[in-house]
Enzyme design. Structure first.
Site, short mmCIF file in Angstrom:
data_model
loop_
_atom_site.label_atom_id
_atom_site.label_comp_id
_atom_site.label_asym_id
_atom_site.label_seq_id
_atom_site.Cartn_x
_atom_site.Cartn_y
_atom_site.Cartn_z
N GLU A 168 -2.11 -7.20 7.11
CA GLU A 168 -0.82 -7.19 7.79
C GLU A 168 -0.86 -8.12 9.00
O GLU A 168 -1.93 -8.49 9.49
CB GLU A 168 -0.48 -5.75 8.21
CG GLU A 168 0.87 -5.56 8.89
CD GLU A 168 2.03 -5.98 8.00
OE1 GLU A 168 2.32 -7.20 7.96
OE2 GLU A 168 2.66 -5.10 7.37
N HIS A 210 0.83 -1.21 0.00
CA HIS A 210 0.00 0.00 0.00
C HIS A 210 0.87 1.26 0.00
O HIS A 210 2.05 1.24 0.33
CB HIS A 210 -0.91 0.00 1.23
CG HIS A 210 -0.16 0.00 2.53
ND1 HIS A 210 0.39 1.14 3.07
CD2 HIS A 210 0.15 -0.99 3.39
CE1 HIS A 210 1.00 0.86 4.20
NE2 HIS A 210 0.87 -0.45 4.42
#
Length: 203
Positions: A76, A3
């Site tokens: 994550e 990201h």
């Protein structure tokens, strides 16, 4: 793709599974990603369900007129009590836990988080599921630095406990080919489309 940048990335603050949006820099990076990938063709676009990743995927998805398929398994690692504080603060507040984290203790789960061993299993499960579902196809996957670290280690045969000797910048392009002969990294940490990109993960 990792990201784009967030304010917490710039501060060295641990995000983990907390839902932090892109900063202005990150939004610009997402547009740069879209511009550089606009001429390519992908069978599908996948993304972690966290907002910073969805925001990174959206511009290229709009250009290619494709839906972004969300999968929470692309999130994550869960960093437990480390989430929301900087690595420096984690070292000061939880010195023993921080030492286990830096030593890449496979079973250390931050008390309320996710062990490195379990995290790696989750990452490989979702990637292998996508490979089976789209065999022989080209996929664009937006995820997080930790997930990409697991992918790189798997592709290169590097153990989970060895120090990281490769970069994972925000919004960099990483190309991995999986075929009959196994996994092969074609390109890694390509940031030629960016003016700035952070690699804020601990070594």
């Amino acid at each position: 793709m990792r990201h784009g940048e967030t304010a917490w990335n710039a501060e060295g603050r641990v995000q983990g599974q907390l839902d932090i949006p892109l900063s202005a820099t990150g939004l610009a990076q997402a547009k740069a990603v879209a511009a550089v990938l606009a001429g390519e063709s992908f069978d599908a676009i996948y993304s972690s369900d966290l907002v910073r990743v969805r925001q990174t995927a959206q511009p290229i998805a709009e250009l290619l007129k494709k839906d972004v398929l969300l999968d929470e398994r692309l999130r994550e690692r869960h960093y437990g009590a480390f989430q929301g504080i900087t690595y420096a603060e984690a070292k000061q507040r939880f010195p023993q836990d921080y030492a286990r984290f830096r030593a890449k203790d496979l079973d250390f789960d931050f008390g309320t988080g996710e062990s490195l061993l379990r995290f790696n299993e989750r990452c490989m499960d979702v990637v292998n599921d996508l490979l089976r579902k789209h065999s022989g196809k080209s996929l664009l996957v937006f995820t997080h630095g930790g997930v990409l670290e697991m992918v790189h280690r798997h592709a290169t045969g590097q153990r989970l406990t060895t120090p990281r000797d490769f970069e994972i910048p925000n919004a960099a392009i990483n190309r991995v080919e999986v075929g009959p002969e196994g996994w092969r990294i074609l390109a890694w940490a390509d940031i030629h489309h960016l003016s700035v990109a952070l690699d804020d993960l601990p070594d």
